[in-house]
Structure formats: structure tokens, C-alpha cells
Design a protein around this motif. Structure first.
Motif, PDB file in Angstrom:
ATOM      1  N   ALA A 107      23.901  30.248 -50.410  1.00  0.00           N
ATOM      2  CA  ALA A 107      22.697  30.379 -50.204  1.00  0.00           C
ATOM      3  C   ALA A 107      22.975  30.189 -48.573  1.00  0.00           C
ATOM      4  N   LEU A 108      23.802  29.303 -48.497  1.00  0.00           N
ATOM      5  CA  LEU A 108      24.104  30.319 -46.627  1.00  0.00           C
ATOM      6  C   LEU A 108      23.517  31.344 -46.149  1.00  0.00           C
ATOM      7  N   TYR A 136      17.589  41.247 -37.468  1.00  0.00           N
ATOM      8  CA  TYR A 136      17.853  41.466 -36.105  1.00  0.00           C
ATOM      9  C   TYR A 136      18.018  43.428 -36.368  1.00  0.00           C
ATOM     10  N   PHE A 137      18.348  43.522 -38.117  1.00  0.00           N
ATOM     11  CA  PHE A 137      19.236  45.038 -37.618  1.00  0.00           C
ATOM     12  C   PHE A 137      17.398  46.475 -37.487  1.00  0.00           C
ATOM     13  N   LEU A 138      16.537  45.616 -37.949  1.00  0.00           N
ATOM     14  CA  LEU A 138      15.029  46.289 -37.978  1.00  0.00           C
ATOM     15  C   LEU A 138      14.703  46.096 -36.548  1.00  0.00           C
ATOM     16  N   ARG A 139      14.819  45.145 -36.194  1.00  0.00           N
ATOM     17  CA  ARG A 139      14.613  44.605 -34.297  1.00  0.00           C
ATOM     18  C   ARG A 139      15.352  45.994 -34.094  1.00  0.00           C
ATOM     19  N   VAL A 188      19.375  37.704 -44.407  1.00  0.00           N
ATOM     20  CA  VAL A 188      17.761  37.728 -44.062  1.00  0.00           C
ATOM     21  C   VAL A 188      17.773  37.935 -41.969  1.00  0.00           C
ATOM     22  N   ALA A 189      18.080  36.950 -42.024  1.00  0.00           N
ATOM     23  CA  ALA A 189      18.648  37.104 -40.283  1.00  0.00           C
ATOM     24  C   ALA A 189      19.112  38.392 -39.991  1.00  0.00           C
ATOM     25  N   PHE A 201      20.281  48.156 -49.159  1.00  0.00           N
ATOM     26  CA  PHE A 201      21.208  47.224 -49.907  1.00  0.00           C
ATOM     27  C   PHE A 201      21.182  45.365 -49.244  1.00  0.00           C
ATOM     28  N   ILE A 202      20.919  45.196 -48.444  1.00  0.00           N
ATOM     29  CA  ILE A 202      20.933  44.045 -47.291  1.00  0.00           C
ATOM     30  C   ILE A 202      19.919  43.319 -48.840  1.00  0.00           C
TER      31      ILE A 202
END
Lengths: 259, 69
Positions: B46-47, B58-61, B53-54, B10-11
Motif C-alpha cells: 500500500a505504501l 513528480y514525473f509529470l511536473r 502515485v507521488a 507503465f507507472i
């Protein structure tokens, strides 16, 4: 008799009952929305060149709704993670934010729908066409905040940004001068029909998902005390449905509002 | 597929949508009759894509111990 595989996964599928069930259900949902998206594509490529309407929807409001749904998907995952870490208090806070987001989304969508139902196209007896929002009604006529439609100019409008150039004014119209008038409901044209069908069905899914999340947040939360693992699985399953609903919007927003 | 995997997908879809929205807005701004709000929308989109992405990293970590299945 105890129902097997409510918490531990079945060996052959690797899934517990509810997760298998929700994925089968989501597969049927993909077919439903897929058919409607296909209808949209076929209607659009089948339209006369330049006849497909542009700039009818409020892009800033659609953007806000997109942000609201992305935030709600993040809070749903955080709520599930909180339960995994046995932190029920944080779960409650995150799911409360999810519910507020769902109400925000539905509120904004209602405003957009209301805007379309007060947006009129009026054909006058002299052949001119007025397009705009009804601002006042009286016994002998009404006032439209809009503009006279120049068909030659309207045909040149192929992108939303060209709508910025059209100047709007208050136009008083007598009932006796009106040949026909119609608002921008689903009956107005093919675009409005597919717009209301897609977004209406999506909004029903948002309502359904919000009701399930609200139940699990409120009365259904008692299961956390008796069977926390099964409760956590239920939250994951409701989260999967919520993500599907959000993902549909991620496709709907550019297709309906931008392109 | 677990909620973790679906959230990841989704992200990614949201990042692609934000990038597309930024391109659409910059195109509008560059076209005749483009207005400043199109430029602002493009920069914000764009921001937002960068922010997503950031967040994805963080989510995967944070969820590295949770299964994708």
C-alpha cells in the motif's frame, strides 16, 4: 546518400524511423505474449476444479524482482531525460543502475529456476508421495527436506497462504523404495510448463534489452559526440523496449505468483 | 507514443499492481492461518502504491515540456 528521418519526424507519421520501427516490433511482441497469456488462461480455466497448483513460487523473491524492474524503468527514463538536458555524465550513471538492475533480476530468476530444479516429487513403492527439496545424495539414496503429501489435504489447498501450515522435515529415502521421482522442471505439469515458457521468454527479452543498453552505454556512446540527437533517439527507443519488457512482468507477477 | 507516455502508462500499471498486491496480502492475513508477514507485505505494498502515485506526479511536473508523442 543520407538516410532521411533519423532525427526529425516524418510529416505523415509524426515519428522518426527508429520510433516507428520499435512500435511495429512491439506490436508483434504484444501478439507473441498475448498468445501465451491466452494459453495460460485457457489452460487454467480448463483445469479440473482444485487441480491448479498454488503456492509453488517464492512470492518475496518475485516481489523483489518486480521492485528491481520498476526501479530500472525509472532510471531508463531519467537517463533519457539527462541526454535531453545535455548531461552525459548523469546519463551514464542512470544507465549503469539500469544494467545493475537487469543483472539483479536475472540473478534472482536464476536462483528461482535452480530452486525448481532441486524441488522433487517422489512416489514411493508403498504408495506414499514425498514433496520437497533434495538436500543430500548418496550411493544408495537421498534426503528430501519436505513432507509426505496427503492427497485429501492437498486438494483443500486452494490458496498460497495455506502452504504455511504444512510442516517440513528431513526425509531419508532409499533408491530401492522409489517408484518414480521427478523435479519441478517444465515437464512436471502444465503449470510448470507455462511458468517456464512465459518467464523464460521474458528473461530472454531482459537479456536482449540489457545487451542493447550495455552497447549504447559503452561502445555505442561514441555517437553522442558526432550526432547527439540521433543518439538520444536511440536511447529513447531502447527505453521503449525496456518498458515493454517491464510491463510484461507487471502482468506476469500477479498472474503466476499471486492468483 | 514517446517514452514519456509509455512511462506514464507503465507507472499507472505498477500502481494498480501494487494496490492488487496489497488487497491480496490483506486477504491472506484475514483468512484462517494468515501470518504477520502477510500484514507487513500488505502495508508495504500500500505504501509502495502511494509512493508510485507521488512519483507519477513528480514525473509529470519534471517532463511537462516533453511531448507525449
Amino acid at each position: 546518400m543520407e538516410i532521411p528521418y533519423t532525427t526529425e519526424p516524418r510529416k505523415d507519421t509524426g515519428l522518426f524511423n527508429a520510433k516507428l520501427g520499435i512500435w511495429l516490433f512491439l506490436a508483434s511482441e504484444v501478439m507473441l505474449f498475448g498468445a501465451l497469456f491466452s494459453s495460460y488462461i485457457l489452460l487454467r480455466i480448463g483445469a479440473e476444479p482444485g487441480a491448479w497448483p498454488h503456492g509453488l513460487l517464492n512470492v518475496p523473491l518475485g516481489t523483489v524482482n518486480t521492485i528491481v524492474l520498476i526501479v530500472s524503468s525509472i532510471t531508463v527514463v531519467m537517463a533519457w531525460a539527462s541526454l535531453k538536458m545535455k548531461n552525459f555524465g548523469n546519463f551514464r550513471k542512470y544507465q549503469a543502475v539500469t544494467l545493475v538492475c537487469s543483472l539483479c533480476f536475472l540473478g534472482i530468476k536464476s536462483y528461482e529456476y535452480n530452486d525448481k530444479f532441486s524441488h522433487y516429487e517422489v512416489q514411493l513403492n508403498d504408495g506414499r508421495v514425498v514433496d520437497g527439496h533434495m538436500v543430500e545424495k548418496s550411493a544408495d539414496g537421498f534426503t528430501i527436506h519436505g513432507h509426505y503429501v496427503d492427497k485429501a489435504e492437498a486438494a483443500k489447498v486452494t490458496h498460497a497462504w495455506q502452504e504455511h501450515e504444512i510442516k517440513h522435515e528431513e526425509i531419508k529415502i532409499k533408491n530401492s523404495d522409489v517408484k518414480y521421482k521427478e523435479n519441478y522442471g517444465p515437464w512436471h505439469n502444465t503449470y510448470m510448463a507455462i511458468y517456464f515458457t512465459l518467464t523464460g521468454l521474458h528473461a530472454l527479452h531482459v537479456i536482449g534489452g540489457a545487451l542493447v543498453i550495455a552497447f549504447l552505454w559503452g561502445p555505442g556512446a561514441s555517437m553522442w559526440k558526432t550526432d547527439p540527437e540521433r543518439y538520444t533517439n536511440r536511447i529513447e527507443v531502447s527505453g521503449l523496449f525496456w518498458h515493454f519488457v517491464d510491463l510484461v512482468w507487471i502482468f506476469l507477477f500477479p498472474v503466476l505468483y499471486l492468483l | 507514443m514517446s517514452l514519456k507516455a509509455f512511462h506514464f502508462v507503465f507507472i499507472v500499471a505498477s500502481i494498480l499492481m501494487a494496490c492488487g498486491f496489497a488487497v491480496w496480502s490483506f486477504q491472506n492475513y484475514a483468512a484462517p492461518g494468515g501470518v504477520r508477514s502477510d500484514l507487513v507485505a500488505g502495508i508495504v505494498a500500500a505504501l509502495a502504491a502511494g509512493g508510485l502515485v507521488a512519483y507519477e506526479c513528480y514525473f509529470l511536473r519534471k517532463f511537462k515540456n516533453v511531448s507525449f508523442i
